[in-house]
Design an enzyme around this catalytic site. Structure first.
Site, mmCIF file in Angstrom:
data_model
loop_
_atom_site.group_PDB
_atom_site.id
_atom_site.type_symbol
_atom_site.label_atom_id
_atom_site.label_comp_id
_atom_site.label_asym_id
_atom_site.label_seq_id
_atom_site.Cartn_x
_atom_site.Cartn_y
_atom_site.Cartn_z
ATOM 1 N N ASP A 1 0.921 -1.252 -0.044
ATOM 2 C CA ASP A 1 -0.186 -0.125 0.013
ATOM 3 C C ASP A 1 0.804 1.236 0.013
ATOM 4 O O ASP A 1 1.637 1.531 0.620
ATOM 5 C CB ASP A 1 -0.866 -0.205 1.052
ATOM 6 C CG ASP A 1 -2.104 1.057 1.278
ATOM 7 O OD1 ASP A 1 -1.818 2.199 0.309
ATOM 8 O OD2 ASP A 1 -2.987 0.709 1.919
ATOM 9 N N HIS B 1 -3.236 -0.547 -2.289
ATOM 10 C CA HIS B 1 -4.278 0.083 -1.277
ATOM 11 C C HIS B 1 -5.700 -0.450 -1.745
ATOM 12 O O HIS B 1 -6.839 -0.029 -1.177
ATOM 13 C CB HIS B 1 -4.252 1.634 -1.461
ATOM 14 C CG HIS B 1 -5.363 2.358 -0.485
ATOM 15 N ND1 HIS B 1 -4.855 2.228 0.821
ATOM 16 C CD2 HIS B 1 -6.094 3.066 -0.547
ATOM 17 C CE1 HIS B 1 -5.876 2.890 1.613
ATOM 18 N NE2 HIS B 1 -6.546 3.632 0.628
#
Length: 247
Positions: free
Chosen positions: A194, A225
Site C-alpha cells: 500500500d 491500497h
C-alpha cells in the site's frame, strides 16, 4: 443458519463502483451486499463534519439488520473512521442487551483507518497532507491517484484514477466521534504494498486496537491500497472467512 449481510463502505474520493467485482462474487456465493457512496464524496454541498456520513452508514446498517440479520461491515481506507464513529451500539451483543435482534458481528477493515475517539484522518496522517492530494477549499482532490492502484495494469489504473471524485476537506479534518472497534470484533486486511497507507501505519493502528483491549485479527496480503480491484478473489475469500466459511 442464514449468511450474514455484508455492508461495503467505500473510502475517500471513491464510489461503490470500485467494489463491483467483489460485490458480484459475494452475491454469487449467497451473500446480500449493501453499499452506497458517502455524502462527503462528490458532493456540491460538502458536509462540515462527520454527521452526514455517520447517518448514511447507520441507515445502511439498519437496513442490513432488518428484522434481525447478522451483519459484517467492511470499510475501506478513510471509511474506517466513519465506521468507528457510526457503529457504537450497533454490535449484536450490544443490541441483544437492549432486547433487539441481530446486529453487527464483525467489522472487516480493508487497509482502513482505526483511530480513537477525537482523532481525525489528518491527525492520523501526522497533520501533513501528502503530496499526492491537495486541499482546494472546500474539498480535497487527488493529484496522483496512482498511489491507490500501483499493482494494476496502467490502463486500468488510469481508468480508476479518472473515476475519483472530490472529498469534503472538513470531514477529513473532523475528529472521530466514536470507537466502535472497542466493542465490535475487528478483522483487518493489511495490504503490504500500500502506497497510500503504508504497511507500518496499518500495523500501528492494529496494535492500537490490541493495546486498547479490542478484539482484532490481522491477515496480510501483498497488494496495493485497492485489493478489491487488483485481487478481488483474495478480498472475497477473506470476507467469506470473516463470515465463518472455511476457505
Amino acid at each position: 443458519m442464514s449468511k450474514p449481510q455484508i455492508v461495503l463502505v467505500p473510502g475517500a474520493w471513491h464510489s461503490p463502483d470500485a467494489f463491483s467485482t467483489v460485490t458480484s462474487q459475494l452475491e454469487s456465493n449467497g451473500y446480500t451486499v449493501h453499499t452506497r457512496q458517502l455524502p462527503s464524496v462528490g458532493n456540491d454541498n460538502p458536509p462540515k463534519d462527520l454527521t452526514e456520513d455517520v447517518n448514511a452508514l447507520q441507515e445502511l446498517v439498519t437496513k442490513a439488520i432488518g428484522t434481525g440479520n447478522e451483519v459484517i461491515v467492511a470499510p475501506h481506507s478513510w471509511a474506517g473512521i466513519i465506521t468507528g464513529s457510526a457503529l457504537t451500539g450497533f454490535g449484536k451483543k450490544q443490541r441483544e442487551e437492549k432486547g433487539e435482534k441481530g446486529g453487527v458481528v464483525t467489522c472487516a477493515y480493508m487497509c482502513a483507518f482505526i483511530v480513537p475517539e477525537g482523532v481525525s484522518l489528518h491527525d492520523a496522517a501526522g497533520g501533513v497532507i501528502p503530496p499526492w492530494y491537495a486541499h482546494e477549499d472546500p474539498y480535497t482532490v487527488v493529484k496522483d491517484g496512482s498511489v491507490f492502484y500501483n499493482d494494476l495494469p496502467e490502463e486500468q489504473s488510469k481508468h480508476w484514477q479518472s473515476q475519483l471524485q472530490t472529498h469534503s476537506y472538513a470531514t477529513q479534518a473532523a475528529p472521530a466521534t466514536g470507537a466502535s472497534w472497542k466493542e465490535i470484533p475487528t478483522r483487518y486486511l493489511l495490504c503490504e504494498d500500500d502506497q497510500a497507507i503504508p504497511a507500518f501505519a496499518q500495523e500501528l493502528m492494529a496494535n492500537g486496537v490490541k493495546e486498547a483491549g479490542g478484539d482484532i485479527e490481522v491477515e496480510r496480503i501483498k497488494t496495493s491500497h485497492s485489493p478489491f480491484l487488483s485481487r478481488p478473489d483474495l478480498v472475497v475469500n477473506w470476507i467469506r472467512r470473516v463470515a465463518g466459511e472455511t476457505i
